[in-house]
Design an enzyme around this catalytic site. Structure first.
Site: not given
Lengths: 480, 493
Positions: B80, B155, B179
């Site tokens: 990420k 997210s 997330s």
């Protein structure tokens, strides 16, 4: 009204840089100076994703300072974020303490006009220093982050200070305490001790405080005194005219001798304090407090009491000696080497301090020091046992300082030992009296003339004659 | 060439460790897949093919030299873009960090690398991890591999989608309000949010410091367990990381195969409320029945303060975000506005141009929450509510060993469906925020598909440091079902 009709109300915030090896929340060097941005790391630069980790050495320093000032040490406290935007503040917030400072209360003790005095403290808290903006030219600024993250103790006094002189003495006492504890060098010129003053006036007897101005940029004791004196006069003039004092920050301009408005506090920041989530609560154990308390050094005021005890030094001399722990330590070492305290104090104050420009050089284990405490004690003891006259001793000391020789060595090699041999002195005295019959005849009526004969004999002995012995012989010969 | 579609991370590592294949032989087909398919999906912001090949070659050299290549030998991971990677641009999917190349590595990625994992590149996300759909990325949308018209969740949408589409064998994510778990649910993969402090946050760009939990994504429960074992542990660079020894997560996941005899599973009534998609409810209730058949005792529990979780969460996360994002001022790195006439303009223009709408919204909310004189009314009260929510869980865990709930009340939604209404988007986190507030571990795994073919997630919540019970329950469910073996259709080229 005049200045005397107002009561001056001063509260001081003193920032002390703590002399830890690394920064308060990261690993780069906390040392002063260095090429710009060389004492940095990702954490103190506030780079994304980095986290603060508390340097316990900074906590230890704050706890020791708090104990020395008689504060209450919180067993558990928190750091808080204080937000404002400035290029020298890498994270957009400063990690400080807000509603939970590490130390509450306490007082700084010192003497004012020779009398014991103390100023109460509100709190002492830990925080990180900011970097420095360097304005190079019009429209061009650089930022040096070497200082960002250097540990600071902020010492906040109660608004109990009533004069510029008291304020300056307070700052001097804080500096002395910091240096006694060895937690910082308290150097105002380098900014390792910084002072802001909140100054306001109120008509004598009034209960409410007047509007205060915050004075910054005072980087010496003299600046503190001059800036506050100027500010008091400025505010008194405004109040006399019926004008009001603006709540604002003012910068001291030492060159012009005035304070100037920097920014208005009314439009100042909302710092949006909240507890620093990246740091767990700071815990100080009872055991740590016990250990630190036991290991505290003798503090300035304790030392003063010891020096001025029965048969001890004058308060003036003691005051000079305790001002710096290196001076006091040097003095103690001279006494420990066998010199009588009063004589040792005279020599340290009048001869040693006159020659030392950098006080920390006096550290008694400094091998580079020109005349160490034991060397001075040796000299003093040569005077005490009559080997060396007081007059010659000053010259001997000067040569010890420049030539780095011991007193004993100089006395022996240069034949400076005092002549106390009665027969030899008697011989000289007789010769001098015989050579000055007129003066000898007048001694009976003007006893001061004995000094003429002593001087003449002393000259004859090359300054090495024992003055007391000469005096005794001359009195006998002249029948005075 | 190895067909890596559907391959598990542990199958890759086992193959590398026994010499069945080289790490390099596994990395290449993943790089090929990314090159071919990611144009349609938009999972990656940056592919570091050279770096990945270098790391794979190092693993192969270790094997050849007779050295242990590590437990994650050769596993190709997506990272990420919130994790700082030394020498590789890290943007948090924000324009304000464009061009920022960290001179340091996050603890998580450093540990994964040291265990032999190979980083393929940086994955898309909502800007600064603020969002539940990855639509807030400043750079590109990420499509749900199960349906290109739908979002992957967020997210960590890039992470979940990349694992689902076999564009990596596992991924890292961060979970602040859900997330990791919500996109895992919406993309049909396993995502784990560990106990707060279990995984170091050093080098993970902060959104809300007291809520940010780094964690793994895997195709299977054991894959996620293996990644978490390596990611976890005390880190001297994170003062909030915890010293307790790391549990045997893989072993716990495997032990689930033996059933759940003696395990009490709590089902909170507050998590089955109106507003839940009926297909989600049906699938989750069926999953709970399956866990009962595995031997678990199902007990009702109550989490009465759940209704305050969203409000509490948004007070705390916006306050902390407004503080954490203060450092992006254009002075030192990232975006800097041109043509400014004053320091004030440098700040306002840089931040005005650099931040997207959602970070701006949260910065303003957070500044409001923290303003002088209102701390107690907002932030202080939120901290007290947070304590009540945590206490709810403590009380519930007196009666059960783990809690099972839906991960998200709805399956993946369509692009644009919720962007017009931030509050509706915030409610997507309704089942995931409470474990973040309480700092306790929670895992999401696939437990069904809607008739439209969209994945449904089952959430297992454990007590603090109860990762093992989560893995055991999830392992039991996985052993008895085949949802984790379902693969999304290959994207149209």
């Amino acid at each position: 009204m005049s200045v005397a009709d107002y009561e001056v109300v001063i509260g001081l915030e003193v920032h002390v840089q703590l002399a830890t090896r690394s920064k308060i929340f990261s690993w780069s060097s906390a040392a002063f100076g260095g090429e710009p941005n060389t004492h940095t790391d990702p954490v103190c630069l506030g780079l994304p994703g980095t986290l603060p980790v508390l340097n316990r050495a900074a906590v230890d320093s704050a706890v020791r300072l708090g104990l020395a000032a008689g504060c209450t040490i919180r067993r558990r406290c928190r750091f808080a974020r204080k937000h404002f935007f400035y290029p020298d503040l890498p994270k957009g917030f400063q990690i400080s303490q807000f509603d939970e400072p590490i130390c509450d209360g306490g007082a700084i003790k010192f003497r004012l006009h020779g009398e014991p005095h103390e100023v109460a403290l509100t709190r002492i808290h830990l925080e990180e220093d900011t970097g420095k903006n360097i304005h190079a030219a019009a429209g061009v600024s650089f930022v040096d982050y070497n200082r960002a993250g250097v540990p600071l103790c902020e010492i906040v006094s109660e608004p109990n200070i009533r004069s510029a002189e008291e304020a300056a003495e307070y700052v001097r006492a804080v500096r002395s305490l910091v240096r006694y504890l060895g937690i910082g060098d308290g150097n105002m010129e380098e900014g390792s001790l910084r002072c802001d003053a909140n100054v306001s006036l109120r008509v004598r007897g009034a209960a409410a405080y007047g509007t205060k101005a915050e004075i910054k940029n005072m980087n010496s004791f003299k600046n503190v005194r001059d800036a506050i004196e100027h500010e008091v006069k400025r505010q008194a003039t405004l109040l006399d005219r019926g004008e009001r004092v603006a709540q604002e920050t003012r910068l001291w301009d030492p060159a012009r001798g005035v304070t100037q408005s920097m920014r208005s506090k009314e439009s100042a920041h909302d710092y949006r304090y909240f507890p620093e989530p990246d740091l767990p609560p700071l815990v100080v154990t009872e055991q740590q407090l016990t250990d630190f308390r036991a290991a505290l050094p003798e503090l300035p005021e304790d030392r003063f009491a010891r020096y001025t005890g029965p048969g001890g030094l004058t308060p003036q001399d003691a005051g000079v000696l305790i001002a710096d722990h290196e001076i006091a330590g040097y003095f103690d070492a001279v006494v420990a080497a066998g010199a009588p305290p009063k004589r040792a104090a005279n020599w340290v104050i009048n001869e040693v301090l006159a020659r030392v420009s950098h006080i920390p050089d006096l550290a008694f284990d400094n091998p580079g020091l020109e005349v160490g405490p034991s060397a001075l004690a040796e000299l003093i003891n040569l005077i005490e046992d009559g080997t060396l006259s007081g007059k010659l001793a000053k010259d001997v000391f000067a040569r010890m300082w420049t030539e780095r020789r011991t007193a004993g060595d100089l006395v022996k090699a240069e034949g400076l030992a005092q002549v106390s041999d009665g027969a030899a002195l008697e011989e000289i005295c007789k010769r001098i009296v015989a050579a000055h019959p007129e003066e000898a005849a007048r001694v009976q009526s003007s006893p001061k003339l004995i000094g003429f004969f002593v001087g003449a004999v002393m000259k004859e002995t090359g300054g090495k004659g024992n003055p007391k012995a000469i005096n005794d012989i001359l009195k006998r010969l002249l029948g005075s | 060439m190895i067909d890596v579609r559907g391959l598990t991370a542990l199958a890759v590592a086992d193959g590398v460790r026994v010499g069945k294949w080289r790490a390099r032989d596994v990395v290449e087909p993943y790089l090929d897949r990314i090159a071919q398919l990611d144009g349609a999906l938009g999972c990656y912001l940056r592919v570091d093919a050279d770096g990945a090949r270098r790391q794979a070659d190092a693993v192969d050299a270790a094997c050849k030299g007779g050295r242990d290549p590590g437990p994650l030998a050769g596993i190709p991971l997506g990272i990420k873009d919130i994790f700082c990677t030394r020498g590789v641009e890290t943007t948090c999917a924000s324009k304000i960090l464009r061009g920022f190349v960290p001179p340091y590595e996050s603890t998580v990625t450093a540990r994964l690398g040291a265990a032999g994992a190979v980083a393929l590149g940086k994955l898309n996300m909502d800007e600064f991890a603020m969002g539940s759909s990855t639509e807030n990325s400043a750079f590109q949308p990420t499509r749900n591999p199960w349906s290109p018209a739908h979002v992957p969740g967020g997210s960590s949408g890039g992470s979940a989608a990349a694992v689902a589409a076999s564009l990596c064998a596992g991924a890292t994510g961060t979970d602040t309000g859900g997330s990791i778990r919500q996109p895992a649910a919406l993309c049909g993969v396993v995502g784990v949010k560990p106990t707060y402090g279990r995984v170091s946050r050093y080098g993970v760009i902060a959104f809300a410091s007291s809520l940010d939990h780094p964690g793994p994504f895997g195709r299977t429960v054991e894959d996620a367990a293996a990644l978490l074992e390596v990611m976890s542990g005390l880190d001297p660079l994170d003062a909030t990381s915890i010293p307790q020894p790391v549990g045997g997560y893989r072993q716990a996941a495997r032990s689930g195969r033996e059933g759940l005899a003696g395990v009490r599973l709590g089902v909170p009534q507050e998590y089955f409320q109106p507003g839940m998609d009926p297909e989600v409810e049906t699938a989750v209730r069926a999953a709970i029945d399956e866990l009962a058949r595995a031997g678990a005792q199902i007990v009702p529990v109550s989490l009465p303060h759940t209704k305050y979780a969203i409000a509490t969460y948004y007070l705390i996360c916006t306050a902390e975000a407004s503080s954490n994002l203060a450092r992006y001022d254009g002075v030192r790195y990232g975006h800097r506005a041109e043509q400014v006439r004053s320091l004030e303009e440098l700040y306002t223009h840089t931040r005005g141009e650099g931040f997207g709408a959602e970070p701006k919204r949260r910065i303003m909310l957070g500044a409001y929450v923290l303003r002088a004189g209102y701390y107690e009314a907002y932030y202080g009260k939120a901290l007290r509510a947070r304590r009540k929510i945590a206490d709810d869980f403590s009380a519930a865990f007196a009666a059960c060993d783990a809690i099972v709930t839906p991960t998200s009340p709805v399956p993946a939604f369509k692009f644009g469906e919720r962007t017009a209404d931030p509050l509706a988007m915030y409610l997507a986190d309704v089942y995931t925020v409470a474990p973040d507030l309480a700092g306790i571990p929670a895992l999401s795994q696939p437990c069904g598909l809607t008739r439209a073919g969209l994945p449904i997630g089952l959430q297992t919540i454990g007590p603090a440091l109860g990762e093992e019970i989560c893995f055991r329950v999830a392992g039991a469910f996985e052993a008895r079902t085949d949802w984790h073996t379902r693969l999304p259709p290959e994207p149209a080229l």
